[in-house]
Design a protein around this motif. Structure first.
Motif, PDB file in Angstrom:
ATOM      1  N   ASN A  93       0.914  -1.155  -0.077  1.00 45.97           N
ATOM      2  CA  ASN A  93      -0.071   0.152   0.215  1.00 45.97           C
ATOM      3  C   ASN A  93       0.911   1.103   0.064  1.00 45.97           C
ATOM      4  N   PRO A  94       0.723   2.302  -1.071  1.00 39.17           N
ATOM      5  CA  PRO A  94       1.577   3.369  -0.913  1.00 39.17           C
ATOM      6  C   PRO A  94       1.409   4.562  -0.080  1.00 39.17           C
ATOM      7  N   ILE A  95       0.443   4.347   0.681  1.00 34.81           N
ATOM      8  CA  ILE A  95       0.116   5.267   1.661  1.00 34.81           C
ATOM      9  C   ILE A  95       0.344   4.794   3.181  1.00 34.81           C
ATOM     10  N   VAL A 331       1.979  15.397  -2.119  1.00 32.48           N
ATOM     11  CA  VAL A 331       2.656  14.460  -2.968  1.00 32.48           C
ATOM     12  C   VAL A 331       1.591  13.047  -2.783  1.00 32.48           C
ATOM     13  N   MET A 332       1.031  13.023  -1.386  1.00 28.23           N
ATOM     14  CA  MET A 332       0.130  11.738  -1.113  1.00 28.23           C
ATOM     15  C   MET A 332      -1.389  12.050  -1.660  1.00 28.23           C
ATOM     16  N   ILE A 333      -1.739  13.306  -1.807  1.00 25.06           N
ATOM     17  CA  ILE A 333      -3.067  13.470  -2.464  1.00 25.06           C
ATOM     18  C   ILE A 333      -2.837  13.095  -4.113  1.00 25.06           C
ATOM     19  N   ALA A 334      -1.585  13.579  -4.553  1.00 22.11           N
ATOM     20  CA  ALA A 334      -1.586  12.964  -5.928  1.00 22.11           C
ATOM     21  C   ALA A 334      -1.404  11.554  -5.986  1.00 22.11           C
ATOM     22  N   VAL A 335      -0.878  10.920  -5.222  1.00 21.74           N
ATOM     23  CA  VAL A 335      -0.588   9.291  -5.288  1.00 21.74           C
ATOM     24  C   VAL A 335      -2.090   8.814  -5.288  1.00 21.74           C
ATOM     25  N   MET A 336      -2.745   9.268  -4.301  1.00 23.94           N
ATOM     26  CA  MET A 336      -4.137   8.680  -4.156  1.00 23.94           C
ATOM     27  C   MET A 336      -5.135   9.052  -5.368  1.00 23.94           C
ATOM     28  N   LEU A 337      -4.883  10.353  -5.977  1.00 23.73           N
ATOM     29  CA  LEU A 337      -5.689  10.625  -7.138  1.00 23.73           C
ATOM     30  C   LEU A 337      -5.200   9.875  -8.401  1.00 23.73           C
ATOM     31  N   LYS A 338      -4.000   9.469  -8.524  1.00 30.00           N
ATOM     32  CA  LYS A 338      -3.705   8.661  -9.379  1.00 30.00           C
ATOM     33  C   LYS A 338      -3.900   7.094  -9.296  1.00 30.00           C
ATOM     34  N   GLN A 339      -4.081   6.665  -8.154  1.00 33.00           N
ATOM     35  CA  GLN A 339      -4.308   5.350  -7.862  1.00 33.00           C
ATOM     36  C   GLN A 339      -6.104   5.083  -8.117  1.00 33.00           C
ATOM     37  N   ARG A 340      -6.929   6.354  -7.850  1.00 31.91           N
ATOM     38  CA  ARG A 340      -8.126   6.362  -8.260  1.00 31.91           C
ATOM     39  C   ARG A 340      -8.423   6.310  -9.723  1.00 31.91           C
TER      40      ARG A 340
END
Length: 344
Positions: A93-95, A331-340
């Motif tokens: 999990n990336p987060i 950075v984490m917002i960008a990661v979660m948006l990309k995952q979605r």
């Protein structure tokens, strides 16, 4: 030259260039950290200090405050990023990270308890005491998360449980602080906000030993980690003892997180943001590359944030977690948006 060989060669060149960039940034931020502050010290004067032409004021600032603090930012920043990478590998999990999963909060709780007890009875508190207390708190928080894992199918929900455990530990810590002596509350509060200030050479020696031993052991796990990234079944077929491997990941990540919390307090977002940034910079998830890259990335990130923390509103110093959150959260917002986006 055939296509596979060409691709392999390009990857090696990219890895070399990225490592050179990180090392160059590390050296650059180290020099700036030593020179810059409320008292500006020119590089030429720093060179004179090392040649033996010592000025008492400059020598005290350099050797008692700035250089130990900068070494602490390098070592603890690298340790926290590496801890985050191990947890992200463990949970797939990336987060996942020591702050998000409540590991840092558990360490903070136990260190606060030890500090309150020792300070109340006027006993000296050694580096070993702090690390042991932080490790015990880290392991307790991690144990609570792992206890819930068999009942949870969704990893995102498991991360949410870790966040709740973190809130509980923070609440208990704040409650306990109310029982501290008035003269000690300020020190406890400042420590709980996170900072690399006040690090001594004795602390640096302890940090070097703990981080070096843990880092070497982590590097020895690079091959099992690479197999584990491809799935548990594949890892088992490659001869990896999954149960022992998971235990080692938990212990190593907890030790790395504990040493950071013991000396700098809880530092947010480094453990989750830096591994993601490094992964995108190198365009690989191979542990043999990611382990040293994450350490260097964490060192650069924390030196940069520490510079901002003590320079932006000088002589007033901001909490290191305040600065790391400003850069880590996007950075984490960008990661979660990309995952979605990838999911849908």
């Amino acid at each position: 030259m055939n296509l596979p060989t060409c691709i392999s060669s390009n990857r090696k060149i990219r890895y070399m260039v990225c490592f050179v960039i990180l090392i160059t940034l590390s050296v650059l931020f180290f020099i700036i950290s030593v020179c810059a502050g409320s008292v500006q010290i020119p590089l030429s004067d720093i060179w004179r200090q090392f040649r033996g032409e010592q000025d008492e004021l400059y020598a005290a600032i350099l050797f008692q405050i700035r250089i130990p603090r900068t070494f602490a930012a390098i070592l603890l920043g690298g340790a926290l990023a590496l801890s985050g990478y191990l947890l992200q590998t463990f949970f797939h999990n990336p987060i996942a990270g020591p702050f998000v999963l409540g590991i840092s909060s558990g360490a903070k709780l136990f260190v606060a308890v030890v500090m309150i007890v020792f300070l109340r009875y006027s006993r000296t508190l050694s580096s070993v005491d702090l690390i042991v207390a932080a490790f015990a708190g880290s392991m307790l928080s991690m144990f609570c998360v792992l206890l819930m894992s068999p009942r949870v199918q969704n990893m995102s929900f498991l991360v949410l449980i870790g966040v709740m455990i973190g809130y509980i530990c923070s609440a208990v810590t704040d409650f306990l602080v109310t029982f501290a002596e008035d003269s000690d509350i300020v020190n406890l509060h400042n420590w709980s906000m996170g900072s690399f200030s006040g690090i001594t050479w004795e602390n640096v020696k302890t940090i070097v030993f703990v981080v070096a031993v843990t880092g070497i052991l982590t590097f020895f796990l690079s091959k099992p980690m690479e197999a584990y990234q491809l799935g548990e079944t594949y890892a088992k077929n490659m001869g990896v003892n999954i149960k022992m491997f998971r235990i080692l990941l938990v212990i190593l990540s907890s030790i790395l997180s504990a040493v950071v919390t013991a000396f700098a307090g809880p530092v947010s977002f480094v453990g989750i943001a830096v591994p993601q940034m490094v992964k995108r910079l190198f365009r690989t998830a191979k542990p043999i590359i990611m382990i040293p890259a994450c350490f260097l990335g964490g060192a650069v990130f924390c030196m940069f944030c520490d510079l901002l923390a003590r320079m932006v509103f000088a002589p007033t110093e901001m909490s290191i977690s305040t600065v790391t959150a400003i850069f880590g959260a996007p950075v984490m917002i960008a990661v979660m948006l990309k995952q979605r986006q990838e999911r849908y």
